[in-house]
Design an enzyme around this catalytic site. Structure first.
Site, PDB file in Angstrom:
ATOM      1  N   TYR A 173     -98.809  -2.637  10.602  1.00  0.00           N
ATOM      2  CA  TYR A 173     -99.388  -3.899  10.943  1.00  0.00           C
ATOM      3  C   TYR A 173     -99.990  -4.586   9.603  1.00  0.00           C
ATOM      4  O   TYR A 173    -100.173  -4.072   8.606  1.00  0.00           O
ATOM      5  CB  TYR A 173    -100.292  -3.719  12.011  1.00  0.00           C
ATOM      6  CG  TYR A 173    -101.613  -3.348  11.733  1.00  0.00           C
ATOM      7  CD1 TYR A 173    -101.874  -1.812  11.183  1.00  0.00           C
ATOM      8  CD2 TYR A 173    -102.893  -4.117  11.677  1.00  0.00           C
ATOM      9  CE1 TYR A 173    -103.080  -1.293  10.994  1.00  0.00           C
ATOM     10  CE2 TYR A 173    -104.138  -3.605  11.454  1.00  0.00           C
ATOM     11  CZ  TYR A 173    -104.156  -2.332  11.044  1.00  0.00           C
ATOM     12  OH  TYR A 173    -105.364  -1.860  10.670  1.00  0.00           O
TER      13      TYR A 173
ATOM     14  N   LYS B 248    -100.365   0.867   5.801  1.00  0.00           N
ATOM     15  CA  LYS B 248    -101.225   0.446   7.076  1.00  0.00           C
ATOM     16  C   LYS B 248    -100.640   0.597   8.392  1.00  0.00           C
ATOM     17  O   LYS B 248     -99.931  -0.205   9.162  1.00  0.00           O
ATOM     18  CB  LYS B 248    -101.473  -1.166   6.778  1.00  0.00           C
ATOM     19  CG  LYS B 248    -102.521  -2.021   7.610  1.00  0.00           C
ATOM     20  CD  LYS B 248    -102.802  -3.112   7.167  1.00  0.00           C
ATOM     21  CE  LYS B 248    -103.698  -4.147   7.868  1.00  0.00           C
ATOM     22  NZ  LYS B 248    -105.187  -3.453   7.962  1.00  0.00           N
TER      23      LYS B 248
ATOM     24  N   GLU C  46    -113.819   4.445   2.282  1.00  0.00           N
ATOM     25  CA  GLU C  46    -113.880   2.929   2.902  1.00  0.00           C
ATOM     26  C   GLU C  46    -114.651   2.693   4.036  1.00  0.00           C
ATOM     27  O   GLU C  46    -114.900   3.786   4.750  1.00  0.00           O
ATOM     28  CB  GLU C  46    -112.482   2.585   2.941  1.00  0.00           C
ATOM     29  CG  GLU C  46    -111.464   3.141   3.713  1.00  0.00           C
ATOM     30  CD  GLU C  46    -110.040   2.856   3.680  1.00  0.00           C
ATOM     31  OE1 GLU C  46    -109.494   1.538   3.247  1.00  0.00           O
ATOM     32  OE2 GLU C  46    -109.193   3.713   3.951  1.00  0.00           O
TER      33      GLU C  46
ATOM     34  N   LEU D 146    -106.878   2.180   2.070  1.00  0.00           N
ATOM     35  CA  LEU D 146    -105.734   1.121   2.080  1.00  0.00           C
ATOM     36  C   LEU D 146    -106.196   0.167   0.803  1.00  0.00           C
ATOM     37  O   LEU D 146    -107.349  -0.159   0.710  1.00  0.00           O
ATOM     38  CB  LEU D 146    -106.293   0.113   3.182  1.00  0.00           C
ATOM     39  CG  LEU D 146    -105.135  -0.809   3.595  1.00  0.00           C
ATOM     40  CD1 LEU D 146    -103.754  -0.260   4.148  1.00  0.00           C
ATOM     41  CD2 LEU D 146    -105.624  -1.967   4.699  1.00  0.00           C
TER      42      LEU D 146
END
Ligand code: PLP
Length: 285
Positions: A31, A149, A181, A205
């Site tokens: 996505y 992702k 993260e 990411l």
């Protein structure tokens, strides 16, 4: 709201996806979330390039309409009259006739493409940016390819719930003692004039907002260090912040109950937010 499903623009209650869709059964989908300001797309090209990479890394076929993605985004913004908000896009490995671990043949099972808008008036002037957010640290228990992702968002979702339960807004994830993260954002601290954030690898990411903010650091007369850091080091920083397509640059004022700097959003983080919003608005499509 009008949504897009495999070539059609439909009212959301008429959109249909098969129960055999691989994203539903196996989280076999990728996505992107692109923000909209002034009715225009922020960093569209960055999101498109990352999406293409996610598909390639998973050997997932491109949907037929891949080359029309910009037009589809713009059409949804237009139909739904979005001034400020987000567009969610998902591509899955489609719906084979039956459940099977083996990837289906893309000739007989085309990819599924879905897009929908989220109207968020006031996204740019979000009052939370003047207050800052609180984060807790949690173990990073996700899979090893966080650079792709995918829609495997159960652990990040659990992380947000852990934060909520602890009276915080979000969680920073830690692997082997170092921060990877946030649950849905990249993590940073500022010491003096230096921005520190984890280097790119399969562990995080590759944020589109991250790339832009690091590019704009020079404009804010700041240096960038991409390296591992611990929660302890971040707690002793002057400022901290997160970035993502939906929060832009968001100050972090508390980590695990320790106030960062003055305990208020820092000037440098707020300046980076300003520069990011100004520059990305200028480049919006
Ligand atoms: N890291 C994770 C785990 C994310 O889910 C996201 C965004 O959803 C980000 C970082 C930020 O990426 P971007 O700036 O491209 O929105």
């Amino acid at each position: 709201r009008t949504v897009y499903v495999n070539g059609e623009y439909l009212p959301e209650n008429e959109a249909k996806i098969s129960i055999f869709d691989r994203a539903f059964l196996m989280a076999d989908g990728v996505y992107e979330v692109t923000s909209v300001l002034d009715g225009k797309l922020i960093d569209f090209e960055g999101h498109r390039v990352r999406l293409e990479r996610s598909l390639r890394e998973l050997d997932m076929p491109k949907p037929e309409a891949f080359d029309d993605l910009l037009e589809i985004h713009r059409e949804l913004v237009r139909i739904n009259d979005i001034e400020e908000g987000m567009i969610y896009l998902q591509i899955t490995r489609g719906a084979p006739d039956d459940r099977d671990f083996v990837f289906p043949d893309p000739e007989t099972t085309p990819a599924t493409l879905v897009l929908f808008t989220q109207n968020k008036p006031g996204l740019a002037n979000n009052p939370t940016a003047q207050k800052g957010i609180k984060v807790i640290s949690i173990e990073d228990a996700r899979w090893g390819r966080r650079d792709i992702k995918t829609v495997q968002l159960l652990y990040p979702s659990m992380g947000k719930m852990m934060a909520k339960k602890a009276g915080a807004d979000d969680a920073w994830m830690v692997q082997d003692g170092f921060v990877t993260e946030g649950t849905s954002n990249n993590a940073y601290f500022i010491k003096g004039n230096t921005i520190v954030t984890r280097a790119l690898s399969n562990d995080i990411l590759h944020g589109i907002t991250r790339a832009a903010v690091l590019r704009f650091a020079a404009e804010a007369q700041m240096q960038v260090e991409e390296r591992n850091f611990t929660i302890e080091e971040a707690k002793q920083a002057d400022e901290a912040f997160i970035t993502s397509a939906s929060t832009f640059v968001m100050p972090v004022v508390d980590i695990d109950g320790t106030a960062i700097g003055t305990g208020k959003p820092g000037n440098r983080a707020l300046r980076l937010r300003e520069i990011y919003l100004e520059e990305s608005r200028k480049a919006a499509v």
